[in-house]
Design an enzyme around this catalytic site. Structure first.
Site, PDB file in Angstrom:
ATOM      1  CG  ASP A 259      11.491   1.475  13.445  1.00 36.82           C
ATOM      2  OD1 ASP A 259      10.652   2.224  13.989  1.00 36.82           O
ATOM      3  OD2 ASP A 259      12.659   1.330  13.892  1.00 36.82           O
TER       4      ASP A 259
ATOM      5  CG  ASP B 262       4.452   5.653  -1.518  1.00 33.69           C
ATOM      6  OD1 ASP B 262       3.404   5.367  -2.128  1.00 33.69           O
ATOM      7  OD2 ASP B 262       5.585   5.338  -1.923  1.00 33.69           O
TER       8      ASP B 262
ATOM      9  CG  ASP C 187       2.078   0.085  -1.992  1.00 38.61           C
ATOM     10  OD1 ASP C 187       1.245   1.002  -2.144  1.00 38.61           O
ATOM     11  OD2 ASP C 187       2.736  -0.396  -2.936  1.00 38.61           O
TER      12      ASP C 187
HETATM   13  C1  IPM Z   1       1.096   6.545  -4.855  1.00 39.88           C
HETATM   14  C2  IPM Z   1       2.154   6.255  -5.882  1.00 39.88           C
HETATM   15  C3  IPM Z   1       2.892   7.548  -6.202  1.00 39.88           C
HETATM   16  C4  IPM Z   1       3.542   8.039  -4.927  1.00 39.88           C
HETATM   17  C5  IPM Z   1       3.926   7.419  -7.324  1.00 39.88           C
HETATM   18  C6  IPM Z   1       3.314   6.862  -8.596  1.00 39.88           C
HETATM   19  C7  IPM Z   1       4.622   8.713  -7.598  1.00 39.88           C
HETATM   20  O1  IPM Z   1       3.005   5.266  -5.446  1.00 39.88           O
HETATM   21  O2  IPM Z   1       0.205   7.361  -5.144  1.00 39.88           O
HETATM   22  O3  IPM Z   1       1.135   5.962  -3.779  1.00 39.88           O
HETATM   23  O4  IPM Z   1       4.643   7.599  -4.571  1.00 39.88           O
HETATM   24  O5  IPM Z   1       2.944   8.877  -4.263  1.00 39.88           O
HETATM   25 MN    MN Z   2       2.451   4.360  -3.549  1.00 40.74          MN
END
Ligand code: IPM
Ligand code: MN
Length: 371
Positions: A221, A245, A249
């Site tokens: 967090d 993941d 992002d």
């Molecule tokens: C990533 C994507 C994948 C993940 C999905 C599409 C399953 O978001 O490669 O980051 O969660 O790993």
């Molecule tokens: Mn992802």
């Protein structure tokens, strides 16, 4: 060098961005006299449509027989909006990672001078950020037992890790830190999760073999906040599957677009290269998807085979395209270029070919439509 590469374009914008990556690899092979041979294979929603299986056996066989895999994207809204779907495109990617033992997902992040002023974040905060996320890719909650009760009213996903799963990626992350700025941050939730406490214990133990590396621990967090508050503090971030993941992002905002971030997934016997973005179904077929993440994934592929000059050529071309604003709408809202034109620019730049369209005057005059 001769390389056999499996192409798994997948869904949505996957085929369009992979096409550009192949175009760029073509320019590299021409310039440096390499031979890249491609084999196409199905994965994801398109594979479900054609074979009923998101990862057909044939695809696995091809992937196991090549030197490397270039992957596009996976996912389709018809599954996203249907939580009851038993077969899902994402299963193809997860099974592929698991079957090929691609345990380390490496996601580098840098900023581009010419994009910094466009960021949602303050220039002086992000300027010069340069870190890499080492995300564990074949364990954790993604792969634990999943349960749904018969009445459909309770569900669970199990998160588990073994010392061995932690150790192998931890070693890679420490080695990466050694040739970078010698700092490793383990991101976990050790105040709550047993798996995180195992991660801390193992990573602390392994750190003794890397005495020159400074090791820090951060709860996830707090890490999510620190990424935005002070991203320059990071060098190598090591973390488990789901945290990696989510954080990657989030981190893409620092670079300016998720369309810029490439990744390498490394296993014992093979490696897969893929953009971190998804299939962006809304953009499918519109020739507007940013091909840079796929192109930079191809550069990571070349680096994996020690073709550093070649990879550098791609990165310079990418930097140039960004500098000249030869960019898709995610980066260039007013006068954008198509996916194919960006690819053409990169190819011509690498091959040093004279062409009028990247004449700065044309670009400033907004002649992107003539390309
Ligand atoms: C990533 C994507 C994948 C993940 C999905 C599409 C399953 O978001 O490669 O980051 O969660 O790993
Ligand atoms: Mn992802």
């Amino acid at each position: 060098m001769k390389l056999k590469i499996a192409l798994l374009p997948g869904d949505g914008i996957g085929p369009e961005v992979i096409q550009q990556a192949v175009k760029i690899l073509g320019a590299i092979s021409k310039k440096y006299n390499h031979t890249f041979e491609y084999i196409n294979a199905l994965v994801g929603a398109i594979a479900i449509d054609e074979t009923g299986n998101p990862l057909p056996d044939e695809t696995l066989k091809i992937c196991a027989s090549v030197d490397a895999i270039l992957f596009g994207a996976i996912g389709d809204t018809k599954y996203d909006n249907n939580p009851s779907a038993k077969i899902r495109p994402e299963q193809g990617l997860l099974k592929l990672r698991k079957n090929l033992g691609l345990f380390a997902n490496i996601r580098p992040l840098i900023t581009y001078d010419s994009l910094i002023h466009k960021s949602n974040l303050k220039e002086d905060i992000i300027n010069g950020t340069n870190f890499v996320i080492y995300r564990e890719l074949t364990g954790g909650i993604y792969f634990g037992e999943k349960k749904l009760s018969d009445d459909g009213n309770s569900a669970s996903d199990n998160c588990s890790y073994t010392a061995e799963e932690i150790d192998r990626i931890a070693h890679l992350a420490f080695k990466a830190a050694f040739v970078r700025r010698k700092k490793l941050t383990l991101v976990d939730k050790a105040n709550v999760l047993e798996t995180s406490r195992l991660w801390r214990k193992r990573v602390l133990e392994i750190s003794k073999q890397y005495p020159t590396i400074t090791l820090e621990f951060l709860f996830v967090d707090n890490a999510a906040m620190q990424l935005i508050l002070n991203p320059k503090q990071f060098d190598v971030i090591l973390t488990e599957n789901m945290f990696g993941d989510i954080l990657s992002d989030e981190a893409s905002v620092i670079s300016g677009s998720i369309g810029l971030l490439a990744s390498a997934s490394i296993g014992k016997n093979t490696a897969l290269f893929e953009p971190i973005h998804g299939s962006y179904p809304q953009a499918k077929g519109k020739n507007i998807a940013n091909p840079l993440a796929a192109v930079l994934s191809a550069a990571m592929l070349l680096e994996h085979f020690n073709l550093y000059d070649e990879a550098e050529d791609i990165k310079s071309a990418v930097e140039k395209s960004i500098e000249l604003n030869i960019s898709t709408p995610d980066l260039n809202t007013t006068n954008h270029f198509s996916t194919t034109s960006v690819g053409n620019f990169l190819r011509d730049f690498i091959l040093d070919e004279e062409n009028t369209f990247y004449n700065k005057n044309n670009i400033d005059l907004g002649q992107s439509t003539i390309i």
